[in-house]
Design a protein around this motif. Structure first.
Motif, PDB file in Angstrom:
ATOM      1  N   ALA A  22       0.833  -1.195   0.000  1.00  0.00           N
ATOM      2  CA  ALA A  22       0.000   0.000   0.000  1.00  0.00           C
ATOM      3  C   ALA A  22       0.876   1.255   0.000  1.00  0.00           C
ATOM      4  O   ALA A  22       1.988   1.253   0.522  1.00  0.00           O
ATOM      5  CB  ALA A  22      -0.911  -0.002   1.224  1.00  0.00           C
ATOM      6  N   GLN A  23       0.358   2.325  -0.560  1.00  0.00           N
ATOM      7  CA  GLN A  23       1.076   3.588  -0.618  1.00  0.00           C
ATOM      8  C   GLN A  23       1.247   4.128   0.796  1.00  0.00           C
ATOM      9  O   GLN A  23       0.351   4.048   1.621  1.00  0.00           O
ATOM     10  CB  GLN A  23       0.293   4.585  -1.463  1.00  0.00           C
ATOM     11  N   LYS A  24       2.424   4.655   1.094  1.00  0.00           N
ATOM     12  CA  LYS A  24       2.713   5.180   2.422  1.00  0.00           C
ATOM     13  C   LYS A  24       2.245   6.623   2.531  1.00  0.00           C
ATOM     14  O   LYS A  24       2.214   7.361   1.557  1.00  0.00           O
ATOM     15  CB  LYS A  24       4.218   5.131   2.701  1.00  0.00           C
ATOM     16  N   CYS A  25       1.882   7.021   3.749  1.00  0.00           N
ATOM     17  CA  CYS A  25       1.457   8.385   4.015  1.00  0.00           C
ATOM     18  C   CYS A  25       1.825   8.754   5.452  1.00  0.00           C
ATOM     19  O   CYS A  25       2.300   7.905   6.206  1.00  0.00           O
ATOM     20  CB  CYS A  25      -0.047   8.528   3.788  1.00  0.00           C
ATOM     21  N   TRP A  26       1.565   9.975   5.824  1.00  0.00           N
ATOM     22  CA  TRP A  26       1.791  10.494   7.176  1.00  0.00           C
ATOM     23  C   TRP A  26       3.197  10.160   7.669  1.00  0.00           C
ATOM     24  O   TRP A  26       3.400   9.434   8.647  1.00  0.00           O
ATOM     25  CB  TRP A  26       0.732   9.972   8.147  1.00  0.00           C
ATOM     26  N   ASN A  27       4.186  10.716   6.964  1.00  0.00           N
ATOM     27  CA  ASN A  27       5.603  10.525   7.306  1.00  0.00           C
ATOM     28  C   ASN A  27       5.996   9.051   7.379  1.00  0.00           C
ATOM     29  O   ASN A  27       6.718   8.626   8.272  1.00  0.00           O
ATOM     30  CB  ASN A  27       5.949  11.222   8.620  1.00  0.00           C
ATOM     31  N   LEU A  28       5.469   8.280   6.461  1.00  0.00           N
ATOM     32  CA  LEU A  28       5.736   6.843   6.319  1.00  0.00           C
ATOM     33  C   LEU A  28       5.236   6.022   7.502  1.00  0.00           C
ATOM     34  O   LEU A  28       5.611   4.873   7.659  1.00  0.00           O
ATOM     35  CB  LEU A  28       7.230   6.581   6.090  1.00  0.00           C
ATOM     36  N   ASN A  29       4.368   6.577   8.344  1.00  0.00           N
ATOM     37  CA  ASN A  29       3.800   5.835   9.469  1.00  0.00           C
ATOM     38  C   ASN A  29       2.419   5.276   9.167  1.00  0.00           C
ATOM     39  O   ASN A  29       1.898   4.486   9.939  1.00  0.00           O
ATOM     40  CB  ASN A  29       3.718   6.722  10.711  1.00  0.00           C
ATOM     41  N   GLY A  30       1.804   5.693   8.078  1.00  0.00           N
ATOM     42  CA  GLY A  30       0.472   5.225   7.720  1.00  0.00           C
ATOM     43  C   GLY A  30       0.462   4.580   6.346  1.00  0.00           C
ATOM     44  O   GLY A  30       1.435   4.648   5.603  1.00  0.00           O
ATOM     45  N   CYS A  32      -2.192   4.006   2.815  1.00  0.00           N
ATOM     46  CA  CYS A  32      -3.410   4.405   2.113  1.00  0.00           C
ATOM     47  C   CYS A  32      -4.241   3.157   1.823  1.00  0.00           C
ATOM     48  O   CYS A  32      -3.782   2.243   1.146  1.00  0.00           O
ATOM     49  CB  CYS A  32      -3.062   5.104   0.808  1.00  0.00           C
ATOM     50  N   ARG A  33      -5.460   3.144   2.359  1.00  0.00           N
ATOM     51  CA  ARG A  33      -6.341   1.992   2.183  1.00  0.00           C
ATOM     52  C   ARG A  33      -7.779   2.457   2.035  1.00  0.00           C
ATOM     53  O   ARG A  33      -8.125   3.577   2.364  1.00  0.00           O
ATOM     54  CB  ARG A  33      -6.271   1.079   3.402  1.00  0.00           C
ATOM     55  N   HIS A  34      -8.634   1.530   1.569  1.00  0.00           N
ATOM     56  CA  HIS A  34     -10.063   1.821   1.497  1.00  0.00           C
ATOM     57  C   HIS A  34     -10.705   1.711   2.877  1.00  0.00           C
ATOM     58  O   HIS A  34     -11.641   2.437   3.186  1.00  0.00           O
ATOM     59  CB  HIS A  34     -10.768   0.857   0.537  1.00  0.00           C
ATOM     60  N   ARG A  35     -10.201   0.801   3.706  1.00  0.00           N
ATOM     61  CA  ARG A  35     -10.709   0.606   5.067  1.00  0.00           C
ATOM     62  C   ARG A  35      -9.537   0.466   6.021  1.00  0.00           C
ATOM     63  O   ARG A  35      -8.540  -0.177   5.708  1.00  0.00           O
ATOM     64  CB  ARG A  35     -11.552  -0.658   5.165  1.00  0.00           C
ATOM     65  N   CYS A  36      -9.701   1.024   7.196  1.00  0.00           N
ATOM     66  CA  CYS A  36      -8.667   0.901   8.220  1.00  0.00           C
ATOM     67  C   CYS A  36      -9.004  -0.261   9.149  1.00  0.00           C
ATOM     68  O   CYS A  36     -10.171  -0.604   9.332  1.00  0.00           O
ATOM     69  CB  CYS A  36      -8.572   2.188   9.039  1.00  0.00           C
ATOM     70  N   SER A  37      -7.977  -0.839   9.742  1.00  0.00           N
ATOM     71  CA  SER A  37      -8.212  -1.902  10.717  1.00  0.00           C
ATOM     72  C   SER A  37      -8.718  -1.295  12.026  1.00  0.00           C
ATOM     73  O   SER A  37      -8.757  -0.078  12.194  1.00  0.00           O
ATOM     74  CB  SER A  37      -6.922  -2.697  10.956  1.00  0.00           C
ATOM     75  N   ARG A  38      -9.092  -2.146  12.952  1.00  0.00           N
ATOM     76  CA  ARG A  38      -9.638  -1.666  14.231  1.00  0.00           C
ATOM     77  C   ARG A  38      -8.638  -0.846  15.021  1.00  0.00           C
ATOM     78  O   ARG A  38      -9.004   0.072  15.733  1.00  0.00           O
ATOM     79  CB  ARG A  38     -10.068  -2.850  15.094  1.00  0.00           C
ATOM     80  N   LYS A  39      -7.385  -1.195  14.919  1.00  0.00           N
ATOM     81  CA  LYS A  39      -6.352  -0.516  15.707  1.00  0.00           C
ATOM     82  C   LYS A  39      -5.854   0.761  15.044  1.00  0.00           C
ATOM     83  O   LYS A  39      -5.007   1.443  15.594  1.00  0.00           O
ATOM     84  CB  LYS A  39      -5.183  -1.462  15.946  1.00  0.00           C
ATOM     85  N   GLU A  40      -6.373   1.082  13.871  1.00  0.00           N
ATOM     86  CA  GLU A  40      -5.950   2.285  13.146  1.00  0.00           C
ATOM     87  C   GLU A  40      -7.114   3.265  13.050  1.00  0.00           C
ATOM     88  O   GLU A  40      -8.265   2.898  13.211  1.00  0.00           O
ATOM     89  CB  GLU A  40      -5.493   1.919  11.736  1.00  0.00           C
ATOM     90  N   SER A  41      -6.777   4.513  12.787  1.00  0.00           N
ATOM     91  CA  SER A  41      -7.814   5.516  12.584  1.00  0.00           C
ATOM     92  C   SER A  41      -7.386   6.450  11.451  1.00  0.00           C
ATOM     93  O   SER A  41      -6.215   6.519  11.092  1.00  0.00           O
ATOM     94  CB  SER A  41      -8.077   6.311  13.864  1.00  0.00           C
ATOM     95  N   VAL A  42      -8.345   7.178  10.923  1.00  0.00           N
ATOM     96  CA  VAL A  42      -8.090   8.078   9.806  1.00  0.00           C
ATOM     97  C   VAL A  42      -7.752   9.458  10.359  1.00  0.00           C
ATOM     98  O   VAL A  42      -8.474   9.991  11.193  1.00  0.00           O
ATOM     99  CB  VAL A  42      -9.327   8.175   8.891  1.00  0.00           C
ATOM    100  N   TYR A  43      -6.653  10.003   9.901  1.00  0.00           N
ATOM    101  CA  TYR A  43      -6.292  11.358  10.317  1.00  0.00           C
ATOM    102  C   TYR A  43      -6.311  12.304   9.124  1.00  0.00           C
ATOM    103  O   TYR A  43      -6.736  13.434   9.235  1.00  0.00           O
ATOM    104  CB  TYR A  43      -4.922  11.373  10.995  1.00  0.00           C
ATOM    105  N   VAL A  44      -5.829  11.850   7.983  1.00  0.00           N
ATOM    106  CA  VAL A  44      -5.824  12.623   6.736  1.00  0.00           C
ATOM    107  C   VAL A  44      -6.229  11.692   5.598  1.00  0.00           C
ATOM    108  O   VAL A  44      -6.398  10.496   5.782  1.00  0.00           O
ATOM    109  CB  VAL A  44      -4.432  13.242   6.439  1.00  0.00           C
ATOM    110  N   CYS A  46      -5.283  10.447   1.544  1.00  0.00           N
ATOM    111  CA  CYS A  46      -4.171  10.354   0.593  1.00  0.00           C
ATOM    112  C   CYS A  46      -4.513  11.081  -0.697  1.00  0.00           C
ATOM    113  O   CYS A  46      -5.667  11.428  -0.949  1.00  0.00           O
ATOM    114  CB  CYS A  46      -3.876   8.889   0.296  1.00  0.00           C
ATOM    115  N   THR A  47      -3.507  11.275  -1.525  1.00  0.00           N
ATOM    116  CA  THR A  47      -3.698  11.967  -2.797  1.00  0.00           C
ATOM    117  C   THR A  47      -4.523  11.143  -3.771  1.00  0.00           C
ATOM    118  O   THR A  47      -5.125  11.695  -4.684  1.00  0.00           O
ATOM    119  CB  THR A  47      -2.345  12.297  -3.444  1.00  0.00           C
ATOM    120  N   ASN A  48      -4.584   9.814  -3.569  1.00  0.00           N
ATOM    121  CA  ASN A  48      -5.371   8.967  -4.465  1.00  0.00           C
ATOM    122  C   ASN A  48      -6.812   8.803  -3.981  1.00  0.00           C
ATOM    123  O   ASN A  48      -7.550   8.003  -4.519  1.00  0.00           O
ATOM    124  CB  ASN A  48      -4.703   7.602  -4.637  1.00  0.00           C
ATOM    125  N   GLY A  49      -7.226   9.548  -2.945  1.00  0.00           N
ATOM    126  CA  GLY A  49      -8.595   9.522  -2.464  1.00  0.00           C
ATOM    127  C   GLY A  49      -8.859   8.485  -1.385  1.00  0.00           C
ATOM    128  O   GLY A  49      -9.944   8.436  -0.820  1.00  0.00           O
TER     129      GLY A  49
END
Length: 67
Positions: A22-30, A32-44, A46-49
């Motif tokens: 998957a494409q990396k985001c948020w200073n390579l700590n996140g 880019c996905r269509h759905r996040c896992s339970r332990k993750e949350s959306v903060y911003v 990605c450029t691909n939507g």
């Protein structure tokens, strides 16, 4: 010769079917996905939507309001 062509065709097909990383985001700590896992949350986003799924320990802490 036929076996070689069959092997090359199979490898080409498998390389197209396997998902890439998957494409990396948020200073390579996140990621880019269509759905996040339970332990993750959306903060911003990605450029691909897609959503940038980041673990809470990598998200910035909210600063208290100072009056």
């Amino acid at each position: 010769m036929k076996l070689l062509l069959l092997t090359l065709a199979a490898l080409l097909l498998l390389s197209q079917l396997t998902p890439g990383d998957a494409q990396k985001c948020w200073n390579l700590n996140g990621k880019c996905r269509h759905r996040c896992s339970r332990k993750e949350s959306v903060y911003v986003y990605c450029t691909n939507g897609k959503m940038c799924c980041v673990k809470p320990k990598y998200q910035p802490k909210p600063k208290p309001w100072l009056f």
